[in-house]
Structure formats: C-alpha cells, structure tokens
Design a protein around this motif. Structure first.
Motif, short mmCIF file in Angstrom:
data_model
loop_
_atom_site.label_atom_id
_atom_site.label_comp_id
_atom_site.label_asym_id
_atom_site.label_seq_id
_atom_site.Cartn_x
_atom_site.Cartn_y
_atom_site.Cartn_z
N SER A 288 49.64 -4.28 18.60
CA SER A 288 49.07 -4.88 17.38
C SER A 288 49.12 -3.86 16.24
O SER A 288 48.66 -2.73 16.38
CB SER A 288 47.63 -5.32 17.62
N THR A 289 49.66 -4.30 15.12
CA THR A 289 49.72 -3.43 13.94
C THR A 289 48.46 -3.55 13.09
O THR A 289 48.21 -2.72 12.23
CB THR A 289 50.95 -3.79 13.08
N HIS A 290 47.69 -4.61 13.32
CA HIS A 290 46.48 -4.84 12.53
C HIS A 290 45.29 -5.02 13.46
O HIS A 290 45.33 -5.82 14.40
CB HIS A 290 46.64 -6.09 11.66
N ILE A 291 44.25 -4.25 13.21
CA ILE A 291 42.99 -4.38 13.97
C ILE A 291 42.00 -5.11 13.07
O ILE A 291 41.66 -4.60 11.99
CB ILE A 291 42.43 -3.01 14.38
N PRO A 292 41.50 -6.28 13.46
CA PRO A 292 40.66 -7.10 12.56
C PRO A 292 39.22 -6.63 12.44
O PRO A 292 38.27 -7.38 12.68
CB PRO A 292 40.74 -8.49 13.21
N TYR A 293 39.03 -5.36 12.04
CA TYR A 293 37.67 -4.84 11.87
C TYR A 293 36.91 -5.60 10.78
O TYR A 293 35.70 -5.83 10.88
CB TYR A 293 37.70 -3.36 11.49
N ARG A 294 37.61 -5.98 9.71
CA ARG A 294 36.95 -6.55 8.54
C ARG A 294 36.55 -8.02 8.72
O ARG A 294 35.92 -8.60 7.83
CB ARG A 294 37.86 -6.44 7.31
N ASN A 295 36.89 -8.62 9.85
CA ASN A 295 36.56 -10.03 10.06
C ASN A 295 35.10 -10.25 10.37
O ASN A 295 34.63 -11.38 10.44
CB ASN A 295 37.43 -10.61 11.18
N SER A 296 34.35 -9.17 10.59
CA SER A 296 32.92 -9.30 10.91
C SER A 296 32.20 -8.04 10.46
O SER A 296 32.76 -6.93 10.48
CB SER A 296 32.74 -9.52 12.42
N LYS A 297 30.94 -8.19 10.04
CA LYS A 297 30.13 -7.03 9.65
C LYS A 297 29.90 -6.11 10.85
O LYS A 297 29.87 -4.89 10.72
CB LYS A 297 28.78 -7.50 9.09
N LEU A 298 29.73 -6.72 12.03
CA LEU A 298 29.48 -5.94 13.24
C LEU A 298 30.66 -5.03 13.56
O LEU A 298 30.48 -3.82 13.77
CB LEU A 298 29.21 -6.88 14.42
N THR A 299 31.86 -5.57 13.59
CA THR A 299 33.03 -4.76 13.93
C THR A 299 33.32 -3.72 12.86
O THR A 299 33.82 -2.64 13.16
CB THR A 299 34.26 -5.66 14.14
N ARG A 300 33.00 -4.04 11.62
CA ARG A 300 33.24 -3.06 10.56
C ARG A 300 32.30 -1.87 10.70
O ARG A 300 32.69 -0.72 10.50
CB ARG A 300 33.06 -3.71 9.19
#
Length: 661
Positions: A288-300
């Motif tokens: 995966s070239t993109h990690i979806p950290y920004r899709n949720s406040k928790l993951t960010r």
C-alpha cells in the motif's frame, strides 16, 4: 542501553486476555470455548456443535481467566514504561468487543493494590523510578486526558466539556490537539486524582451487553522530561511520551439492541475501529502506498503508535462465551494482523517542545533578578543614608554661621520647611521600599512555583503509592523465577517432541508404517480443514464488513442528496460551477474556503474610509456594479445591473430567497 540517536526496529507486541464468564452468561448456559496455553503463548478457540477443528492463534503472551492485574502489568506494560523513562515514545492500547473488560484492564478497581489497572500501576512505576534516580537528574512530569466521542476530540480535564478541539500537525512535533489542557504533577497521588476526574467526565452509557459501556475512545497521555548533568556541567534533555489508550468496544446492534443516541454512538465507534483495521491492514500489506491515517481522528492521533516512532503493545480482550464466538475470532484476527506492524522507535533527545530546559533557564533568570534586586536595594539604601548624613552636617554648619545674623523666627520657619522636606523624602523612600519588596516577593513566589514543578532524582514522591511500588517490585522477582521455570519446561517439551518424532520415523513392519503415515495424513487433513474453516470465516467477516461499508455509503448518499437539494434550491447552477472553481479545501481547519476571500465582498468594506462629501480626498472606488452586496447599510445607493439575472434551470426558488442587485 541503545546508542545515541540509534533506531530500534521492532514489531507491535500483542497480548490476549480472557475474562471469566459473567453471571448472565453462566445463567444463560453459555459454554467456555477458550483455552489458553501460557507455555506456547497460544489461544485455542473451539466451536460448539460443529465438526470443525479448533482454531489456534499465537501471540507474544496470553493471560487466562485466572490472570491478575499485576501479572499483566509486569509482563506487558512495565517494559514499555521503562523505555519511556529512557526517552522513547510508548503506547499501550486495549482493544476488543464491548463488555470484555478493557476499561478494567486499563483503570482497574482502586480499592486494593492488587486490582488496580495498567494506568494507576504506571503512576507508581514512574515516581518509583524518580525516587531511585541520581541527584544530578531532574524530571518534569505532565499529563493530559482526552476522549474521542462521535468523531469529536474533547478535553476531559478542561472547563468546557462539550467543546470540540482541532487535531493539528506540525513538522517539528507531529500530530497534536490544539488547546488541549496539560497539568504538571508532583507525585503519584496527583496523577491518580487527575485520572479519577477525567473518568467522571467520560461519556458512558448502558447497553444490553454492558451497563457501563464506554461510548468514546479515551487517551491518557503522560509526558516525562528528564535532564542529566554530566561532568563538564552540560545538560542533556530527553523526553518520553506514554499514551494509554482505552478504546471503545466494537458492537453489533443485534446484541446490544441500541437505538437512538446509543445507535449513533455505536456507528461512530465501529466506523473508527474499521478505519483502524484498514490502517493496520495497509501497514502489514507492504504494497500500500497510502496509509489512511486521516480517515479518522483516532488513527490520526495514533499515527506515531502504528508504524511510527513508538514502542507499542496491544492488549486484546476477549470473552470465553460461545455466544460471542464470531466477535472473539474477529478480535484475535485483528490482533494477529497488528503484531506484523513494524515501528521504528528512537530516543527523543533535545526536543524542541520540552518545558524542562525552559523552566530551568527561567529559574536561573529569576534567581539573577532576585540577587540584582537585593544588591541594588542595599546599595541604594546605603547611598541615600550617606547623602542624608552629609546634608544634615552641612546644614548644621551653615546654621552655626548664620545663627548670629538671623532672628529666632527665621530659624523656626526654616526648621519647619526642612522637616516637611525630610518627611516627604521619607515617605517616598518607604514607598520605593515597599514596591521593591513586593517585586521581590513576586519573583520568589514564581521561583518557588517553578522549582516545585521540577522533580530532583532521589526524592521520595510515592506517598500513598508506596504499597503499590513494593507490590510491583515483589511481582517482578516472582515473574523472573516463573519465566525461568517456563523456559526450562519449554526446552524439555521440545526435546520430548523431537524424540517422539524420531521414534515415529522408525518402523519395524509395513503395518506400523501404515499406521504412522495414516496418523500423519490425519494431522495434515485436520490442518487442511482448519485452514478451510479459517478461510470461510474470513469470507463471512469480509461480507459483514462490506455490508457495513454499504450502509455507510447509503447514509452518505442520502446526506449528499439532501445537500444537493438545498444547493439547487438556493443557488443557481451557473453560480455553482463558478463557486466550485474558486474554492479549495483547507486541511488545517477541515473546511472549504473561497480563494482570496479576504479581498471580496464585505471583507473589503471594513477597510474603506468614510465618504467625505464634496471632497476629492476619498479613494473609494464604486464596485457595486461588479460585486453583489448583501448589506442594507450601503455606503452608496445600489446600482441595479442592466443585464437580466440568469434563470435557475427551471427549479422553483423559495419566496425567502435574497434579491440580487
């Protein structure tokens, strides 16, 4: 000890804890389907009323139903806290289905030292380390507590509980929460009080599966700054940040039977946990070239903890009941994926946002000001006294010379004037003295406050937590003995297994060979059936995730259709395309903004000077025929456009719409 600026690459550690069967589960006749093997660090899950072979999962450690809070802390959390005290970042997060004991694992029961959870045990551990440190080491401990409720970040220690805080990012310090309150603490009791205050403010609610279900993700952050003075007198500052995360439990509406607000909360919880799963899958995938950290406040907020600069351990809590078989399998798979994530942790040396060095510099400056103030005060007082003595002596001499020439009345009048001058001078001196004393008192108070915030190594700061620290020390010694015994047993088992395999390979007849190979074939078939069952379960889980994603898509589609209806009803289509061309998404504030909005409309009117009639001094340019004006208090009369207003593509406009000039 690692070398300076060295990087430690290690995987996220995962441990599993099984809670005992609850009273309700026992009354309902639920069966225990979980078996833990401490030696092999495995969890075996059996499926009732099925011929499927049991599923076996391996982790860094497992804790059965009889495990204690101290056992879990010593084996799981203690190594992370030790690394944080060395200057690393550390994260301990609890994950699992609702009602499996995540909050109990993290917070525990404060009634006795044996039942306290990871967070309060951490307090005793940190201040026990400070008490044993050297005299040339100084520490600063500060704490913050927040929750993520319905995708909004809230400060659990702030005055405005319902205020939503913004998540920001800077290149020098990374991701942070703007305006999040932080408190400097002096001992373990202060930390304990702050934790209890935050827990009272946290959102909880009752569901069918849990009477006190956490409805938000809670993050308790402890920042430990330390400075050590070397032989040359130079100070070296390190800063470690420990994040203790109590995630809200995943829920199924069919089991919790939540409705209304509880259903909305559950939807947001499951959505953020789903994004967390996507982040873990993307990190493990490697492609995966993109990690979806920004899709949720928790993951960010957990961006550094997963695949970043942190030492992380995930504690997965599961239920042993056959009623929760699907959720248990899902949790174990989740944890198995997480243990393949690689983090690159390094010591945070000389950090830019460290407060300890700033406080020490401010203390030195205040001491310097205090010394200079005292010196100036003493010098000024002495000089003034000498000047007064000289003046009095000169005046006395002049009096003696003129005594015979002047009358007694003149001498009396002059004496009265001199007395008044001396009284005024004395009042001014007293006023200056009081002011100087007040300033010195303020400096001393500020100096004392700053010195109290900095903890010196060797001081006993445990107070009420002494019993907790002794319990931890005794448990560490017991754990070392137990670990040694388990290692010996494991070696013996490996030897026995190797001998058994060697015996099986020797056959005295064809019949024995047939029996031996039949057993091997049965084992292989059992493994094949297990893999097929695992594949079927994964397909079912993926199907459930798809259905959940489809539900979210349908919900978003409805919201999008409503927004389009509002737009088409109030804004002509011709203007919509123009607005789209001149707007951009502002990542910092999470809103759409008009380009160059500062130079348009009413923003320009704020800088326009008042019109001066019959003069040429006004630089105002009449742009009313170019820009639309919505204000009623116009500086000039509105000029009606000569061209007709564009039509609205056949869509009826409401009667409350504004008129365009």
């Amino acid at each position: 000890m690692p070398e300076e600026n060295s990087e430690e690459i290690e995987n996220v550690k995962t441990v599993v804890r099984v809670r005992p069967l609850s009273k309700d589960e026992i009354e309902c006749g639920s069966q225990n389907i979980i078996k833990t093997d401490k030696t092999n660090r495995s969890v075996t899950v059996y499926k009732t009323n099925s011929n499927e072979p049991p599923k076996v999962y391996y982790f860094d450690n497992v804790f059965g139903e009889d495990s204690t809070q101290i056992d879990l802390y010593i084996d799981t959390a203690r190594p992370i806290v030790d690394k944080v005290l060395e200057g690393y970042n550390g994260t301990i997060l609890a994950y699992g289905q609702t009602g499996t004991g995540k909050t109990y694992t993290m917070s525990g029961n404060p009634e006795s030292p044996q039942t306290k959870g990871i967070i309060p045990n951490t307090f005793a551990h940190i201040f026990g380390h400070i008490a044993k440190a050297k005299d040339n080491q100084k520490f600063l401990v500060r704490v913050s507590y927040m929750e993520i409720y319905n995708e909004e970040v809230r400060d659990l220690l702030g005055k405005e509980m319902n205020k939503s805080l913004e998540v920001k990012e800077r290149s020098d310090i990374g991701v942070f929460v703007k305006d999040l309150s932080g408190y400097v603490v002096h001992n373990a009791d202060d930390l304990d009080k702050i934790m209890k205050l935050g827990n009272k403010n946290r959102v909880v609610g009752a569901t069918k599966m849990n009477l006190e279900s956490s409805r938000s993700h809670a993050i308790f952050s402890i920042t430990i700054e330390s400075s050590e003075t070397d032989v040359s007198g130079e100070q070296h500052v390190k800063m470690g940040k420990l994040q203790l995360v109590d995630l809200a439990g995943s829920e199924r509406q069919s089991k919790t039977q939540s409705t209304g607000l509880r259903l909305k909360e559950a939807t947001k919880i499951n959505l953020s946990l789903s994004v967390l799963g996507n982040v873990i899958s993307a990190l493990v995938d490697g492609k995966s070239t993109h990690i979806p950290y920004r899709n949720s406040k928790l993951t960010r907020l957990l961006q550094d903890s997963l695949g970043g600069n942190s030492k992380t351990v995930m504690c997965a809590s599961i239920s042993p009941s056959d009623y929760n078989y699907i959720e248990t399998i899902s949790t174990l798979r989740y944890a198995c994926r997480a243990k393949n994530i690689q983090n690159r942790a390094k010591i945070n040396e000389e950090p830019k946002d460290a407060l300890l060095r700033h406080f020490q510099e401010e203390i030195a400056e205040l001491k310097r000001q205090l010394e200079e103030g005292l010196f100036e005060y003493n010098a000024t007082t002495g000089d003034e006294q000498e000047e007064e003595d000289e003046e009095i002596e000169i005046e006395n001499k002049e009096k003696k010379k003129k005594k015979g020439k002047k009358s007694k009345d003149e001498d009396k009048e002059k004496t009265d004037i001199e007395k008044e001058l001396l009284e005024k001078k004395a009042l001014e001196t007293a006023r200056e003295l009081n002011q100087a004393k007040s300033e010195q008192d303020q400096i001393r108070a500020k100096l004392l406050s700053l010195e109290n915030k900095i903890l010196v190594g060797g001081e006993n700061l445990l107070e009420k937590a002494q019993a907790q620290e002794k319990l931890l020390e005794n448990s560490i010694a017991e754990l070392e003995v137990r670990t040694k015994t388990e290692r010996e047993l494991e070696e013996n088992l490996q030897k026995i297994e190797a001998e058994r395999i060697d015996i099986e390979e020797r056959y005295s007849s064809l019949q024995e060979e047939c029996v031996g190979k039949t057993k091997k074939l049965q084992r292989v078939m059992s493994m094949l059936m297990s893999l097929k069952s695992e594949l079927a379960d994964q397909q079912q889980e993926q199907q459930r995730e798809k259905e959940g994603i489809y539900d979210n898509i349908r919900s978003l589609s409805r919201e999008l259709a409503l927004c389009e209806l509002v737009l088409n009803s109030y804004i002509p289509r011709e203007y919509q395309s123009m607005i789209e061309r001149f707007t951009h998404w502002n990542e910092d504030i999470g809103e759409w903004q008009l380009k160059c909005v500062a130079y348009t409309g009413n923003n320009m009117r704020k800088n326009i000077p008042e019109l001066k009639t019959n003069t040429k001094e006004c630089d105002f340019v009449d742009l009313s025929h170019v820009y639309l004006n919505y204000n009623t208090d116009s500086l000039t009369e509105p000029v009606r456009a000569k061209t007709a207003r564009p039509k609205t593509s056949g869509i009826a406009r409401p009667t409350t719409a504004r008129k365009y000039y």
